[in-house]
Design a protein around this motif. Structure first.
Motif, short mmCIF file in Angstrom:
data_model
loop_
_atom_site.label_atom_id
_atom_site.label_comp_id
_atom_site.label_asym_id
_atom_site.label_seq_id
_atom_site.Cartn_x
_atom_site.Cartn_y
_atom_site.Cartn_z
N ARG A 125 0.91 9.69 -2.99
CA ARG A 125 1.77 10.45 -2.05
C ARG A 125 2.99 10.93 -2.81
O ARG A 125 3.58 10.18 -3.60
CB ARG A 125 2.17 9.55 -0.88
N ARG A 126 3.37 12.18 -2.57
CA ARG A 126 4.52 12.76 -3.27
C ARG A 126 5.58 13.14 -2.24
O ARG A 126 5.30 13.29 -1.08
CB ARG A 126 4.10 13.97 -4.08
N PHE A 138 0.84 -1.21 0.00
CA PHE A 138 0.00 0.00 0.00
C PHE A 138 0.87 1.26 0.00
O PHE A 138 0.65 2.19 -0.77
CB PHE A 138 -0.92 0.00 1.22
N ALA A 139 1.90 1.27 0.86
CA ALA A 139 2.77 2.44 0.96
C ALA A 139 3.50 2.69 -0.36
O ALA A 139 3.60 3.83 -0.82
CB ALA A 139 3.77 2.25 2.09
N LEU A 169 3.39 5.73 -3.61
CA LEU A 169 4.52 6.38 -4.27
C LEU A 169 4.50 6.14 -5.78
O LEU A 169 4.91 7.02 -6.56
CB LEU A 169 5.83 5.87 -3.67
N THR A 170 4.03 4.98 -6.21
CA THR A 170 3.94 4.74 -7.66
C THR A 170 2.93 5.69 -8.28
O THR A 170 3.13 6.20 -9.40
CB THR A 170 3.58 3.28 -7.98
N SER A 194 -3.11 -6.31 -4.75
CA SER A 194 -4.21 -5.57 -4.11
C SER A 194 -3.68 -4.40 -3.29
O SER A 194 -4.29 -3.33 -3.25
CB SER A 194 -5.04 -6.52 -3.23
N GLY A 195 -2.52 -4.60 -2.63
CA GLY A 195 -1.94 -3.51 -1.84
C GLY A 195 -1.49 -2.34 -2.71
O GLY A 195 -1.75 -1.17 -2.39
N LEU A 196 -0.83 -2.64 -3.82
CA LEU A 196 -0.41 -1.58 -4.73
C LEU A 196 -1.61 -0.85 -5.32
O LEU A 196 -1.63 0.39 -5.42
CB LEU A 196 0.46 -2.16 -5.84
#
Length: 298
Positions: A294-295, A244-245, A249-250, A284-286
């Motif tokens: 998030r930047r 997820f984190a 970022l992606t 699923s997390g991505l």
């Protein structure tokens, strides 16, 4: 009480080695410690033993050439561990169904099947040639144990009356046991995942090379460390959190998705998560993280 002599003889007729268990219990008779050596298919001896008392029936798996999957049900206060806490997973049968789906294999239900006294299931299989299988507890997943060489199961016809439940062991599918599927043999014989000494730096060197910015490297290192440091039983949830984190970022254009996937897959493999389970969790997390971009801070 059932005519337990008849059930013991029926098991012996299949070539299964039986021995007496304490009446209304799952344990061997007191003092009957060498049950694996003394389990028998001798009909005269079986008639003699079961004429003495309504003994429950133990089936020694090793001498009988059996591997039995014990698909248990949880007690009222039990809940799935984090790795198996997901919709549709309520007991060992659900876990087996999930494993079959992940492996692309059918449920191995066309075999001798017994309903256990608390509503679980025993699936009987023949032991693979030249493979020394032993008992396992949870090796295949939550609420799945196996009984093989060195283990026994309570046989059909037995009635157990203990504090955690009363009930009988009843045949659900009176079929000839089939060989244990090869994919399950592989799962039971592959080395168990142990503590990993893999470092985030080593994984990054393998997965990243020189194709990422310093910020991406720092972010990837942090999330890989998170997965590598996770305790057994929390690793799948931790992998989801890390995915997820990195998905955030992606979406912000800071980390290429294929790079994040590669690093997460390598970390998941290092801590012993199965490829299919890891793939689903990472994807699923991505996906979830990309919905919340998030930047980098200015």
């Amino acid at each position: 009480m059932h005519d337990l002599t008849r059930y013991a003889l029926a098991a012996a007729a299949r070539g299964w080695h039986v021995f007496p268990l304490t009446p209304y219990d799952k344990r061997p008779l007191p003092g009957f410690t060498a049950w694996e050596q003394h389990a028998t298919t001798d009909t005269a001896l079986i008639r003699h033993m079961w004429a003495r008392a309504p003994f429950n029936i133990g089936i020694a798996c090793g001498p009988s050439g059996l591997v039995v999957l014990d698909l248990d049900v949880p007690k009222p206060d039990e809940h799935p561990p984090p790795d198996w806490s997901r919709p549709g997973i309520n007991d060992g049968a659900d876990v087996l169904a999930s494993l079959c789906e992940q492996a692309g294999q059918p449920l191995p239900l066309e075999t001798f099947t017994v309903r256990t006294r608390r509503g679980g299931t025993h699936l009987y299989f023949t032991t693979p040639a030249d493979t020394d299988l032993r008992n396992t507890a949870g090796r295949l997943g939550w609420k799945i144990d196996t009984r093989a060489h060195g283990g026994y199961v309570v046989g059909p016809g037995s009635v157990v009356d203990l504090s955690d439940g009363t009930g009988s062991y009843d045949v659900l599918h009176d079929a000839t046991p089939i060989p244990l599927p090869h994919w399950l043999v592989r799962r039971l014989t592959q080395p168990a995942p142990g503590p990993t000494s893999t470092s985030a730096g080593a994984l990054l060197a393998t997965s990243v090379g020189d194709h990422a910015t310093g910020y991406a490297i720092a972010a990837l290192r942090g999330e890989i460390d998170r997965v590598l440091d996770a305790e057994p039983g929390t690793r799948n949830n931790t992998l989801n959190t890390a995915a997820f984190a990195l998905g955030q970022l992606t979406a912000g254009g800071l980390v290429p998705r294929d790079l994040a996937e590669a690093c997460l897959r390598t970390a998941a493999h290092a801590v012993g998560l199965s490829p299919r389970e890891a793939f689903s969790t990472i994807r699923s997390g991505l996906d979830a993280g990309q919905r919340h971009p998030r930047r980098a801070a200015a």
